[in-house]
Design a protein around this motif. Structure first.
Motif, PDB file in Angstrom:
ATOM      1  N   UNK A 404      15.789  67.554-103.808  1.00  0.00           N
ATOM      2  CA  UNK A 404      14.061  67.253-103.026  1.00  0.00           C
ATOM      3  C   UNK A 404      14.146  68.798-102.745  1.00  0.00           C
ATOM      4  N   UNK A 405      15.350  69.123-102.155  1.00  0.00           N
ATOM      5  CA  UNK A 405      15.382  71.132-101.934  1.00  0.00           C
ATOM      6  C   UNK A 405      16.012  71.577-102.914  1.00  0.00           C
ATOM      7  N   UNK A 406      15.950  71.701-104.116  1.00  0.00           N
ATOM      8  CA  UNK A 406      16.236  72.332-104.852  1.00  0.00           C
ATOM      9  C   UNK A 406      14.966  72.443-105.933  1.00  0.00           C
ATOM     10  N   UNK A 407      14.817  73.917-105.752  1.00  0.00           N
ATOM     11  CA  UNK A 407      13.264  74.653-107.178  1.00  0.00           C
ATOM     12  C   UNK A 407      13.305  74.077-108.441  1.00  0.00           C
ATOM     13  N   UNK A 408      14.872  74.355-109.044  1.00  0.00           N
ATOM     14  CA  UNK A 408      14.847  73.844-110.006  1.00  0.00           C
ATOM     15  C   UNK A 408      14.579  72.579-110.282  1.00  0.00           C
ATOM     16  N   UNK A 446       8.714  65.150 -98.797  1.00  0.00           N
ATOM     17  CA  UNK A 446       7.188  65.243 -98.683  1.00  0.00           C
ATOM     18  C   UNK A 446       6.529  66.008 -99.512  1.00  0.00           C
ATOM     19  N   UNK A 447       7.069  67.663 -99.226  1.00  0.00           N
ATOM     20  CA  UNK A 447       6.466  68.465 -99.979  1.00  0.00           C
ATOM     21  C   UNK A 447       6.331  68.576-101.200  1.00  0.00           C
ATOM     22  N   UNK A 452       4.263  67.612-106.565  1.00  0.00           N
ATOM     23  CA  UNK A 452       3.889  66.611-107.792  1.00  0.00           C
ATOM     24  C   UNK A 452       2.304  66.012-107.731  1.00  0.00           C
ATOM     25  N   UNK A 453       2.159  65.617-107.349  1.00  0.00           N
ATOM     26  CA  UNK A 453       0.783  64.334-106.341  1.00  0.00           C
ATOM     27  C   UNK A 453      -0.619  65.785-107.566  1.00  0.00           C
ATOM     28  N   UNK A 454      -0.106  67.262-106.677  1.00  0.00           N
ATOM     29  CA  UNK A 454      -1.203  68.221-106.826  1.00  0.00           C
ATOM     30  C   UNK A 454      -1.909  68.179-107.989  1.00  0.00           C
TER      31      UNK A 454
END
Ligand code: GCU
Length: 620
Positions: A404-408, A446-447, A452-454
């Protein structure tokens, strides 16, 4: 040799010479000079377009070291197996592969269930297929791939045409410049190696079926063509169809037409700068789609020389407080989860028959809803759900603990989400886009999923956003307060009272505390049973034990005020490498209500009775 002919074709210009010098050097050194390769595109309604099927037997070479693409110094090769080279007498170097002598693999199909030696195989496999083609004026041609698990590369006549990551969404590679008249060949490399930064990541509770798992074909379109379109019933104005049609390389002022002949309804619109034409028109006498009345209309979408004949239903889905409204009426989702495991033959499901069997069983169960877990299923499933009248939860494979903390990794999840939504957006059956399943409650998570949801809401504001959450407990109280719930329209929660935790009877004393004034779906519940294994209802693995879990669950579910749906885990037993218990699981997750060979277990009939008599769940 071939490479230099390639350079000649490029009509070298001084700038080009400058540009290509490094490539010539690289080529001489046998290292690939990676010409920029087009990113695959998403086509809506690709399965409604006339196509030349490339399904069938493909030559295949198993390449665990990927030496067909990478040199001994792990540099991408220029003379890789994608050239489909035939050894020539007098060659100064050996050609150590020959597709014409290679064993076959069927496409579509996972490789694991086609050859015993590939049952556990994870790694790269090469595919090759010859085809003949006649290029046409003002015509573009795309290689349509229904799905390739997980990372795939495609070449046509030795020219790389695209690369794709993600095993469960369709993509289309422009091969117009690579095909020529007469004999052609396509080579694919597909690698299902699991990696930490993949989506999904290393751990899954399903078999990592590899290969060209869905249909492959050639699709021709005119120079200016429709790649995506969205048509839906307006939430505000009940008898208005709205949406948009996007035209690639649209001529300025190009016209788009959308027509529903059965309703004598037609709209014409002009394409704006970005290639989109906004659609908005009244329809009289439209029969709304619902599980009870799965009415589908032929819809013609046209522009210039291009047209697509869609088959789609129109309905409205929304929430009101803790209710889910379908066409304005509260609905309770009597559901079941389904994996894309093929009934009887096992392996990755892909065919109309697979869909008819699986969804036929769901209908027989009395379901009006199916959760297609944990990744986008084949479009055949969605076409069947539209036809048969089953509401669908479709899920992006953000499963368990991706990075989750990997922008890729976020970019990969978003790419797969885009492909899912843009390909499947016109299926009336789909009412829920699920962003994830059973993810750890961390800020990074959560971020990630809120982002993704947005994005999903931006792409498609007409459907509901959900995810399957883990819940915590204090004694016999289940507490649903995962912060991710804020980003969702509908809360999905998974629980296994009576299997992974406590006893089946514990459900009788279990209360639920939900921190959100939103509709809730019990997105998983259940337990394993080996079909035909009988005993006391206190004996694990027996049908009686499984049925006992369901018996106690139904009472508990009826005590959850905002429960608006349920999808027990799972319709049919499915393969999982995590389930080795010999004689019982034999590498199957046995939580199915039906075995992989179609045997219905006691719990099937127990739930069927509750669904048919509507004794579980309240719509409002
Ligand atoms: C989890 C998970 C499923 C899994 C199931 C099980 O909840 O979401 O993918 O198969 O539990 O353990 O059977």
């Amino acid at each position: 040799m071939k490479h230099y002919a390639f350079l000649r074709k490029l009509a070298l210009s001084p700038r080009k010479i400058a540009g290509f010098l490094p490539c010539a050097v690289l080529l001489a050194a046998g290292v690939a000079w990676a010409a920029p390769v087009a990113v695959p595109i998403v086509l809506t309604g690709a399965d409604r377009r006339p196509a030349t099927s490339l399904n069938g037997e493909w030559a295949s070479i198993v390449d665990p070291y990927f030496s067909g693409l990478f040199s001994f110094h792990h540099e991408e090769k220029a003379n890789g197996w994608f050239l489909n080279r035939k050894a020539q007498s007098g060659d100064a170097f050996p050609t150590e592969y020959d597709f014409s002598k290679a064993p076959k693999l069927k496409v579509p199909g996972d490789w694991n269930t086609q050859r015993d030696s590939l049952f556990y195989y994870e790694g790269p496999i090469w595919y090759e297929r010859d085809f003949s083609y006649q290029p046409k004026e003002k015509t573009r041609v795309f290689l349509h791939v229904g799905a390739a698990n997980y990372h795939s590369w495609f070449w046509v006549n030795g020219t790389k045409v695209c690369e794709h990551e993600g095993g469960f969404t369709a993509f289309n590679c422009d091969v117009t410049a690579a095909v020529h008249s007469g004999a052609n060949f396509v080579v694919a490399a597909v690698d299902n190696t699991r990696r930490q930064d993949n989506v999904p990541t290393l751990e899954t509770d399903w078999w990592n079926y590899g290969g060209l798992t869905r249909e492959v074909s050639l699709i021709e379109v005119p120079d200016h063509f429709i790649d995506q379109y969205d048509l839906h019933l307006s939430r505000g104005e009940g008898s208005v169809i709205e949406g948009w049609v996007h035209v690639v390389d649209a001529q300025p002022g190009a016209k788009v037409e959308v027509e529903i002949p059965e309703l004598k309804a037609k709209a014409t619109a002009e394409v704006s700068d970005g290639g989109r034409a906004a659609i908005h028109f009244d329809v009289k006498g439209l029969e709304r789609w619902s599980p009870e009345t799965p009415k589908l209309y032929k819809v013609e979408v046209r522009t210039g020389q291009d047209s697509i004949s869609e088959l789609m239903g129109f309905r409205i889905v929304e929430t009101r407080g803790t209710e889910i409204l379908l066409n304005g009426k509260p609905v309770f989702l009597r559901g079941i989860c389904i994996h894309a495991e093929a009934p009887y033959r096992t392996g990755r499901a892909y065919s109309d028959k697979d869909a008819e069997t699986l969804l036929g069983w769901a209908k027989e169960l009395g379901a009006n809803f199916v959760r297609l877990a944990h990744y986008p299923h084949d479009e055949t499933m969605l076409r069947a759900a539209d036809r048969m009248g089953l509401l669908v939860w479709s899920e992006n494979p953000v499963y368990w603990a991706v990075q989750f903390d990997n922008p890729k990794v976020l970019a990969k999840a978003e790419q797969q989400l885009d492909e899912e939504i843009n390909t499947y957006r016109n299926h009336a059956a789909i009412i829920l886009w699920s962003m994830a399943n059973e993810t750890p409650n961390t800020e990074a998570r959560t971020r990630f999923i809120t982002t993704e949801a947005t994005r999903a809401r931006e792409l498609d504001p007409t459907r509901l956003i959900t995810a399957a959450l883990l819940v915590r407990a204090e004694g016999h109280t289940k507490i649903v307060d995962d912060p991710l719930g804020k980003a969702l329209d509908v809360i999905g929660t998974n629980e296994y009272i009576g299997w992974y935790e406590q006893k089946p009877e514990t459900a009788d004393a279990t209360e639920w505390r939900v921190a959100y004034d939103k509709p809730m779906i019990m997105s998983e519940l259940g337990g394993d049973a080996k079909a035909g294994l009988h005993g006391k209802d206190s004996e694990r693995w027996t049908e009686e034990y499984q049925a006992n879990i369901y018996r106690h669950q139904l009472g508990m579910l009826n005590r959850i005020p905002q429960l608006r749906g349920m999808s027990p885990w799972i319709l049919m037993d499915f393969r999982s490498p995590n389930r080795p218990l010999f004689g019982i699981q034999d590498e199957f997750n046995r939580k199915g209500l039906i075995s992989d060979q179609g045997q219905k277990k006691q719990a099937f009939f127990l739930l069927q009775k509750a669904y048919k008599e509507k004794t579980v769940g309240k719509a409002e």
